[in-house]
Enzyme design. Structure first.
Site, PDB file in Angstrom:
ATOM      1  N   GLY A  14       3.113 -18.452  28.493  1.00 53.70           N
ATOM      2  CA  GLY A  14       2.940 -19.887  28.238  1.00 53.70           C
ATOM      3  C   GLY A  14       3.620 -20.281  26.951  1.00 53.70           C
ATOM      4  N   ASN A  15       3.297 -21.437  26.446  1.00 50.01           N
ATOM      5  CA  ASN A  15       3.841 -21.858  25.150  1.00 50.01           C
ATOM      6  C   ASN A  15       2.828 -22.760  24.455  1.00 50.01           C
ATOM      7  OD1 ASN A  15       4.446 -24.711  25.934  1.00 50.01           O
ATOM      8  ND2 ASN A  15       5.759 -23.660  27.403  1.00 50.01           N
ATOM      9  N   HIS A  16       3.163 -23.180  23.240  1.00 45.70           N
ATOM     10  CA  HIS A  16       2.175 -23.891  22.407  1.00 45.70           C
ATOM     11  C   HIS A  16       2.113 -25.405  22.665  1.00 45.70           C
ATOM     12  CE1 HIS A  16       1.291 -20.359  20.127  1.00 45.70           C
ATOM     13  NE2 HIS A  16       2.567 -20.191  19.793  1.00 45.70           N
TER      14      HIS A  16
END
Ligand code: CTP
Length: 397
Positions: free
Chosen positions: A206-208
Site C-alpha cells: 500500500g502507500n501513505h
C-alpha cells in the site's frame, strides 16, 4: 457582503452554542440581518443577552409569552435562510419526526425558506444508527445538513461530532446566497486514496495516501454544482455524505469502477495514489515466517489515468496528479503527455507540510500548452478550490 440578507439563527442545547456567538459576529460584520431563536436548553449553555446584544434583536424562545403567541409563521417567512447551529441530537430527532413543541421547531415546520443544519454532539450519539437515519430524513426533506468536524469533544473523547467551524459555516452560507455553481449539469468522477494489493490474507502492498486531497476535490466539484462520483480506496476517512462514493480496495477494483464511469463523465480527476505493482500470486494462506519465501514477484497494475486518456473525447477534461520526489516538472510534463491528460497537478513530497497525511499541500498545475501555475502551500480545501478553478477555466485546444 450579506447586506439585505435575513438569517434566522437557531441555537439548540449543545456546548457548541458558544461558537454561534462568533458565527453571529461574522454575519453582523457582513451586514446580514439576523434574528436569533434559542431553545430553553441552549440558554443553559449561553446567555440570550449575548445574542440579543450582538444581533440588536430580541432573542426569541417561547411559543407563548404571557397572553400573546410568537408568530412562528411570520418568522419563517421573514428569513431568507434558517440556520440551525448547533443542532443537537434531540432537535435533529424532533425536526426529522414532526415533533413541534418549541418555537424553533414550530418555525422550522412552518418555514418556506431553505434550511441549513450544523449538527454538534458527542461521537457515540453522532454514530448512533438512529441519528444517522434522522440526518438522512432531514437531507431527504431537502435540508442542507453539514458534516461534523473531528476533534476533541465535550466528553473528552476525540472523534467526529464537533460543529463545523463558524468561518466554514459562514462561507457555506455565503456560497448558498452567491455561488455561481459553474459546474451545474456536469458529471464528474474523482479517484482518491491509496490502493491495497494483497500479498496474502493479512498483508498488502500500500502507500501513505489518506485520500484527503481527492475527497476535498470531490467536495469542491459538488459545491460548484457537479454531479460527482467518488471512487475511494481504503482510506480511514469517512466518505463525504453528499457524494456518491464507491469503495474499492485494489488497483484492479479501482480500475473497473472508474472505467465504468469515465465514458459518462465530463470531468475526470484522478487523485488516487494507485499502486503500480501487485503481487503476481496472492497466497491463500498467511505466509509463515518459517517458509522459504524471500521475494515477492510483482506484476504491473493497469494505469487508470492512461486508459482514460486513450478513450477521452474532445468534450471531456482529464486531470491527473504527478507525485514526484525528483525531476518534478520534467516528470509531470512527461505524465501529462504520455497519459493524454489536459491538466497535471504536480504534488511534490518535500516533507514540509505538503503531500500524504498533511492538511496542507503545495501544487503546480500544468496545462497542455505547457503553461505552469505555481501555488503557495495551502489547506487542502483551498488547494481543491484552485484545482477546480483551473478545471472550470480550462479551454479545450
Ligand atoms: N495512476 C493511475 N493508475 C495507476 C497509476 C497511476 O490512474 N495504476 C494515476 C494517478 O492517479 C495520478 C497519475 O496517474 O493521477 C500519476 O500517478 P503517479 O503515482 O505520480 O505516477 P505513475 O504513473 O504511477 O508513475 P511513477 O510511479 O513512475 O512516477
Amino acid at each position: 457582503m450579506l447586506s439585505g440578507k435575513k438569517i434566522l439563527l437557531c441555537i439548540t442545547g449543545s456546548i457548541a452554542a458558544y461558537k454561534s456567538v462568533f458565527l453571529l459576529r461574522l454575519f453582523i460584520q457582513a451586514n446580514a440581518e439576523v434574528k436569533v431563536v434559542m431553545t430553553n436548553a441552549a440558554k443553559d449553555f449561553i446567555s440570550p443577552l449575548t445574542f440579543s446584544t450582538l444581533s440588536k434583536n430580541k432573542v426569541l424562545s417561547d411559543l407563548f409569552e404571557s397572553d400573546t403567541w410568537s408568530d412562528h409563521v411570520a418568522l419563517g417567512r421573514w428569513a431568507d435562510m434558517i440556520l440551525v447551529a448547533p443542532a443537537s441530537c434531540n432537535t435533529i430527532a424532533r425536526m426529522s419526526h414532526g415533533i413541534c413543541d418549541n418555537l424553533l421547531l414550530a418555525t422550522y415546520f412552518s418555514a418556506t425558506a431553505p434550511v441549513m443544519v450544523a449538527p454538534a454532539m458527542d461521537e457515540d450519539m453522532w454514530q448512533h444508527p438512529t441519528t444517522k437515519k434522522n440526518i438522512q430524513i432531514l437531507r431527504d426533506n431537502g435540508n442542507k445538513v453539514l458534516d461534523v468536524d473531528r476533534g476533541e469533544l465535550a466528553s473528552g473523547l476525540y472523534g467526529p461530532g464537533r460543529m463545523a467551524e463558524p468561518k466554514e459555516i459562514f462561507e457555506l452560507v455565503k456560497d448558498f446566497f452567491f455561488a455561481e455553481q459553474k459546474l451545474k449539469g456536469k458529471k464528474a468522477l474523482v479517484t482518491a486514496g491509496p490502493t491495497y494489493e494483497s500479498i496474502d490474507p493479512v498483508r498488502f502492498i500500500g502507500n501513505h495516501s489518506t485520500g484527503k486531497m481527492g475527497i476535498a476535490i470531490a467536495q469542491e466539484l459538488c459545491r460548484q454544482g457537479a454531479d460527482v462520483h467518488l471512487v475511494l480506496g481504503p482510506s480511514a476517512l469517512p466518505p463525504p455524505r453528499d457524494i456518491k462514493t464507491i469503495r474499492v480496495v485494489s488497483a484492479e477494483e479501482m480500475f473497473n469502477a472508474s472505467m465504468n464511469l469515465v465514458p459518462d463523465s465530463d470531468i475526470v480527476v484522478m487523485a488516487a495514489a494507485v499502486a503500480d505493482f501487485r503481487a503476481t500470486n496472492t497466497a491463500n494462506q498467511k505466509i509463515k515466517k518459517s517458509s522459504d519465501v524471500r521475494t515477492i514477484e510483482l506484476s504491473p497494475t493497469k494505469d487508470i489515468l492512461k486508459s482514460a486518456g486513450k478513450i477521452k473525447t474532445p468534450k471531456q477534461i482529464l486531470v491527473g496528479f504527478a507525485l514526484e520526489t525528483e525531476n518534478a516538472e520534467q516528470n509531470a510534463l512527461k505524465k501529462l503527455k504520455e497519459k493524454n491528460a489536459d491538466l497535471i497537478i504536480l504534488n511534490q513530497l518535500d516533507g514540509d507540510g505538503a503531500g500524504f497525511g498533511y492538511d496542507t499541500n503545495k501544487i503546480t498545475i500544468f496545462g497542455r500548452n505547457g503553461v505552469a501555475q505555481h501555488f503557495e502551500k495551502k489547506a487542502k480545501k483551498e488547494v481543491a478550490k484552485d484545482i477546480v478553478k483551473a478545471i472550470t477555466t480550462y479551454q479545450h485546444v
